[in-house]
Design a protein around this motif. Sequence first.
Motif, PDB file in Angstrom:
ATOM      1  N   MET A   1       0.848  -1.188   0.000  1.00  0.00           N
ATOM      2  CA  MET A   1       0.000   0.000   0.000  1.00  0.00           C
ATOM      3  C   MET A   1       0.889   1.245   0.000  1.00  0.00           C
ATOM      4  N   ALA A   2       0.382   2.284  -0.647  1.00  0.00           N
ATOM      5  CA  ALA A   2       1.110   3.547  -0.729  1.00  0.00           C
ATOM      6  C   ALA A   2       0.219   4.672  -0.210  1.00  0.00           C
ATOM      7  N   ARG A   3       0.804   5.519   0.613  1.00  0.00           N
ATOM      8  CA  ARG A   3       0.096   6.719   1.078  1.00  0.00           C
ATOM      9  C   ARG A   3       0.238   7.765  -0.019  1.00  0.00           C
ATOM     10  N   VAL A   4      -0.917   8.222  -0.541  1.00  0.00           N
ATOM     11  CA  VAL A   4      -0.905   9.166  -1.647  1.00  0.00           C
ATOM     12  C   VAL A   4      -1.749  10.381  -1.273  1.00  0.00           C
ATOM     13  N   PHE A   5      -1.177  11.557  -1.434  1.00  0.00           N
ATOM     14  CA  PHE A   5      -1.852  12.821  -1.170  1.00  0.00           C
ATOM     15  C   PHE A   5      -2.390  13.340  -2.498  1.00  0.00           C
ATOM     16  N   PHE A   6      -3.723  13.467  -2.581  1.00  0.00           N
ATOM     17  CA  PHE A   6      -4.344  14.058  -3.762  1.00  0.00           C
ATOM     18  C   PHE A   6      -4.867  15.433  -3.389  1.00  0.00           C
ATOM     19  N   ASN A   7      -4.713  16.390  -4.304  1.00  0.00           N
ATOM     20  CA  ASN A   7      -5.135  17.757  -4.021  1.00  0.00           C
ATOM     21  C   ASN A   7      -5.893  18.369  -5.189  1.00  0.00           C
ATOM     22  N   GLY A   8      -6.454  17.522  -6.057  1.00  0.00           N
ATOM     23  CA  GLY A   8      -7.161  18.039  -7.228  1.00  0.00           C
ATOM     24  C   GLY A   8      -8.393  17.228  -7.570  1.00  0.00           C
ATOM     25  N   GLN A   9      -8.498  16.830  -8.812  1.00  0.00           N
ATOM     26  CA  GLN A   9      -9.707  16.212  -9.344  1.00  0.00           C
ATOM     27  C   GLN A   9     -10.010  14.822  -8.777  1.00  0.00           C
ATOM     28  N   ALA A  10      -9.047  14.178  -8.112  1.00  0.00           N
ATOM     29  CA  ALA A  10      -9.313  12.867  -7.513  1.00  0.00           C
ATOM     30  C   ALA A  10      -9.916  12.971  -6.113  1.00  0.00           C
ATOM     31  N   MET A  11      -9.959  14.181  -5.552  1.00  0.00           N
ATOM     32  CA  MET A  11     -10.539  14.331  -4.219  1.00  0.00           C
ATOM     33  C   MET A  11     -12.043  14.048  -4.251  1.00  0.00           C
ATOM     34  N   THR A  12     -12.610  13.833  -3.083  1.00  0.00           N
ATOM     35  CA  THR A  12     -14.038  13.586  -2.936  1.00  0.00           C
ATOM     36  C   THR A  12     -14.829  14.642  -3.700  1.00  0.00           C
ATOM     37  N   GLY A  13     -15.744  14.183  -4.541  1.00  0.00           N
ATOM     38  CA  GLY A  13     -16.570  15.088  -5.330  1.00  0.00           C
ATOM     39  C   GLY A  13     -15.973  15.448  -6.677  1.00  0.00           C
ATOM     40  N   GLY A  14     -14.715  15.128  -6.900  1.00  0.00           N
ATOM     41  CA  GLY A  14     -14.057  15.447  -8.157  1.00  0.00           C
ATOM     42  C   GLY A  14     -14.355  14.422  -9.241  1.00  0.00           C
ATOM     43  N   PRO A  15     -14.142  14.788 -10.497  1.00  0.00           N
ATOM     44  CA  PRO A  15     -14.476  13.902 -11.604  1.00  0.00           C
ATOM     45  C   PRO A  15     -13.660  12.613 -11.668  1.00  0.00           C
ATOM     46  N   PHE A  16     -12.503  12.569 -11.019  1.00  0.00           N
ATOM     47  CA  PHE A  16     -11.674  11.368 -11.050  1.00  0.00           C
ATOM     48  C   PHE A  16     -11.671  10.616  -9.719  1.00  0.00           C
ATOM     49  N   HIS A  17     -12.580  11.005  -8.818  1.00  0.00           N
ATOM     50  CA  HIS A  17     -12.627  10.358  -7.506  1.00  0.00           C
ATOM     51  C   HIS A  17     -12.957   8.869  -7.599  1.00  0.00           C
ATOM     52  N   ALA A  18     -13.709   8.477  -8.613  1.00  0.00           N
ATOM     53  CA  ALA A  18     -14.076   7.064  -8.752  1.00  0.00           C
ATOM     54  C   ALA A  18     -12.839   6.168  -8.841  1.00  0.00           C
ATOM     55  N   LYS A  19     -11.726   6.696  -9.339  1.00  0.00           N
ATOM     56  CA  LYS A  19     -10.492   5.906  -9.451  1.00  0.00           C
ATOM     57  C   LYS A  19      -9.887   5.563  -8.099  1.00  0.00           C
ATOM     58  N   VAL A  20     -10.235   6.337  -7.063  1.00  0.00           N
ATOM     59  CA  VAL A  20      -9.634   6.124  -5.741  1.00  0.00           C
ATOM     60  C   VAL A  20     -10.677   5.915  -4.647  1.00  0.00           C
ATOM     61  N   HIS A  21     -11.945   5.900  -5.031  1.00  0.00           N
ATOM     62  CA  HIS A  21     -13.034   5.717  -4.063  1.00  0.00           C
ATOM     63  C   HIS A  21     -12.804   4.454  -3.231  1.00  0.00           C
ATOM     64  N   GLY A  22     -13.069   4.559  -1.950  1.00  0.00           N
ATOM     65  CA  GLY A  22     -12.904   3.421  -1.051  1.00  0.00           C
ATOM     66  C   GLY A  22     -11.536   3.343  -0.399  1.00  0.00           C
ATOM     67  N   HIS A  23     -10.636   4.252  -0.762  1.00  0.00           N
ATOM     68  CA  HIS A  23      -9.279   4.219  -0.215  1.00  0.00           C
ATOM     69  C   HIS A  23      -8.946   5.478   0.600  1.00  0.00           C
ATOM     70  N   LEU A  24      -9.948   6.327   0.845  1.00  0.00           N
ATOM     71  CA  LEU A  24      -9.718   7.582   1.563  1.00  0.00           C
ATOM     72  C   LEU A  24      -9.343   7.330   3.017  1.00  0.00           C
ATOM     73  N   VAL A  25      -8.256   7.955   3.455  1.00  0.00           N
ATOM     74  CA  VAL A  25      -7.868   7.949   4.863  1.00  0.00           C
ATOM     75  C   VAL A  25      -8.522   9.142   5.550  1.00  0.00           C
ATOM     76  N   GLY A  26      -8.477  10.321   4.901  1.00  0.00           N
ATOM     77  CA  GLY A  26      -9.107  11.510   5.449  1.00  0.00           C
ATOM     78  C   GLY A  26      -8.490  12.782   4.914  1.00  0.00           C
ATOM     79  N   PRO A  27      -9.012  13.933   5.364  1.00  0.00           N
ATOM     80  CA  PRO A  27      -8.444  15.206   4.936  1.00  0.00           C
ATOM     81  C   PRO A  27      -7.009  15.324   5.426  1.00  0.00           C
ATOM     82  N   ALA A  28      -6.200  16.026   4.665  1.00  0.00           N
ATOM     83  CA  ALA A  28      -4.800  16.212   5.030  1.00  0.00           C
ATOM     84  C   ALA A  28      -4.292  17.495   4.391  1.00  0.00           C
ATOM     85  N   GLY A  29      -3.126  17.892   4.799  1.00  0.00           N
ATOM     86  CA  GLY A  29      -2.475  19.056   4.207  1.00  0.00           C
ATOM     87  C   GLY A  29      -0.980  18.820   4.144  1.00  0.00           C
TER      88      GLY A  29
END
Length: 128
Positions: A1-29
């Motif tokens: 497993m890899a910890r990946v920080f997304f800050n764009g279209q893959a975030m919740t509600g974004g058009p590419f979120h389906a690619k990562v849905h189910g793997h969210l750890v939570g909000p981060a900065g």
Amino acid sequence: MARVFFNGQAMTGGPFHAKVHGHLVGPAGTAPGYRFFSIRDECPALLADPTAGTAIEGELYDLPLEHLRDAVLPGEPLELELGVIELADGTPALSMVLARGQLERGVHREITEHGGWRAYLATLGREA
């Protein structure tokens, strides 16, 4: 497993979120020390800059490496590359960063002052 920080279209509600849905750890900065750029107003890119006091908001995901390689990375624009960033808690994570040589091109709008992709999109009258 890899910890990946997304800050764009893959975030919740974004058009590419389906690619990562189910793997969210939570909000981060990120930790302070990053600049933020818009790539054609389609996606953002981080750039480490120790003189920048800015932290960028996003979401942290825990993805299988194979999923990252096969489902996520092929859709990323050529202006981005996978890199390692520092999160606000001091731990490392993978993230898409501005590719080498892109800053020098001078074509990407700096959006650091917005602190995040959603805040920037709001200035354009768009939602992520």
